[in-house]
Design an enzyme around this catalytic site. Sequence first.
Site, short mmCIF file in Angstrom:
data_model
loop_
_atom_site.label_atom_id
_atom_site.label_comp_id
_atom_site.label_asym_id
_atom_site.label_seq_id
_atom_site.Cartn_x
_atom_site.Cartn_y
_atom_site.Cartn_z
N GLN A 21 -42.59 4.87 8.16
CA GLN A 21 -41.73 6.01 8.56
C GLN A 21 -40.65 6.28 7.51
O GLN A 21 -40.26 7.41 7.29
CB GLN A 21 -41.11 5.76 9.93
CG GLN A 21 -42.13 5.68 11.06
CD GLN A 21 -43.00 6.92 11.13
OE1 GLN A 21 -42.52 8.04 11.07
NE2 GLN A 21 -44.31 6.72 11.24
N ARG B 22 -16.73 -6.73 -8.74
CA ARG B 22 -17.34 -5.52 -8.19
C ARG B 22 -16.69 -4.24 -8.72
O ARG B 22 -17.37 -3.26 -9.02
CB ARG B 22 -17.24 -5.55 -6.66
CG ARG B 22 -18.08 -4.45 -6.00
CD ARG B 22 -17.94 -4.42 -4.50
NE ARG B 22 -18.23 -5.68 -3.86
CZ ARG B 22 -19.46 -6.17 -3.67
NH1 ARG B 22 -20.51 -5.50 -4.11
NH2 ARG B 22 -19.63 -7.32 -3.07
N GLY C 298 -39.30 -1.00 -4.57
CA GLY C 298 -39.44 0.40 -4.97
C GLY C 298 -40.47 1.22 -4.23
O GLY C 298 -40.92 2.25 -4.72
N SER C 299 -40.84 0.78 -3.01
CA SER C 299 -41.84 1.58 -2.30
C SER C 299 -41.25 2.94 -1.89
O SER C 299 -41.98 3.94 -1.84
CB SER C 299 -42.38 0.83 -1.08
OG SER C 299 -41.41 0.71 -0.08
N LEU D 60 -19.66 0.83 6.29
CA LEU D 60 -20.99 0.36 5.94
C LEU D 60 -22.03 0.77 7.00
O LEU D 60 -21.87 0.47 8.18
CB LEU D 60 -20.98 -1.17 5.79
CG LEU D 60 -22.31 -1.81 5.40
CD1 LEU D 60 -22.68 -1.44 3.97
CD2 LEU D 60 -22.26 -3.31 5.58
N HIS E 263 -31.70 3.27 5.85
CA HIS E 263 -31.42 1.98 6.50
C HIS E 263 -32.57 1.69 7.47
O HIS E 263 -32.95 2.56 8.27
CB HIS E 263 -30.09 2.08 7.24
CG HIS E 263 -29.72 0.79 7.89
ND1 HIS E 263 -29.25 -0.29 7.17
CD2 HIS E 263 -29.78 0.38 9.18
CE1 HIS E 263 -29.04 -1.31 7.99
NE2 HIS E 263 -29.35 -0.93 9.22
C1 GRF Z 1 -36.16 -0.57 2.69
O1 GRF Z 1 -36.51 -1.24 3.86
C2 GRF Z 1 -34.90 0.21 2.91
O2 GRF Z 1 -34.76 0.68 4.21
C3 GRF Z 1 -33.82 -0.78 2.63
O3 GRF Z 1 -34.32 -1.55 1.56
C4 GRF Z 1 -35.75 -1.53 1.58
C5 GRF Z 1 -36.21 -1.07 0.24
O4 GRF Z 1 -37.61 -1.12 0.11
N1 GRF Z 1 -32.57 -0.11 2.36
P1 GRF Z 1 -38.29 -0.53 -1.19
O5 GRF Z 1 -37.66 -1.25 -2.39
O6 GRF Z 1 -38.05 0.94 -1.25
O7 GRF Z 1 -39.73 -0.88 -1.07
#
Ligand code: GRF
Length: 210
Positions: free
Chosen positions: A170, A62, A13-14, A141, A106
């Site tokens: 970034q 799914r 969740g950063s 995707l 991504h």
């Molecule tokens: C990030 O590297 C994002 O690019 C990818 O999953 C990761 C999630 O990190 N899709 P966080 O949970 O937001 O810390």
Amino acid sequence: MSCRVVVLLSGRGSNLRAIVEAQLPIDIVAVISNRPQAAALTYARACGLPVVVLDHTEHPDRTTFDALLAEKIEQHRPDLVVLAGYMRILGPAFIARFEGRLLNIHPALLPMFPGLKTHERALAEGVKIHGCTVHFVTIDLDHGPIVVQAAVPVRADDTLDTLAARVLAQEHRIYPQAIRWFAEGRLVNLHGRVNLKDDPASQSVLSPGI
Ligand code: GRF
């Protein structure tokens, strides 16, 4: 009226934290996790954000899970759905339902390195520039229309951790930015190319060393 945003995530969740801390002109109306143990949920709850847990392991396939997820999301009437480390592939019916209002981040410069383990692959290939991409999600995707990209240098002594940290810094910069542009109605999608009204130059971000 502020932009209603639903955030989907699975883990740390950063990016959610970066989005919250950016104080955007948005209303985070729900944070939905497919993993009950996601660390992000502790943070979301501490911020007073409405949290929904929808454990995919409790659903047979799914299609069923995606339909339930779509229903949960719709209940919150989002203008935008943000994938912030949501670690499950979404089916075509789900994507069609939210196309145009579904953003992903991504950890690579798409169309290079779609899929998983992007930093490992970047190091293995010996690329000198790596980065991250915010894009609209389509059924291909990791190939939807690109909103913004940030490039970082790959250094000779980089490890997985140092490179991942440089890219993540970034991500925390461009994801809030992209969401702000969406909320302000500044993103124009012309035949799959997304342009930012008034300031297209800021769709490419170069970090120090590039
Ligand atoms: C990030 O590297 C994002 O690019 C990818 O999953 C990761 C999630 O990190 N899709 P966080 O949970 O937001 O810390």
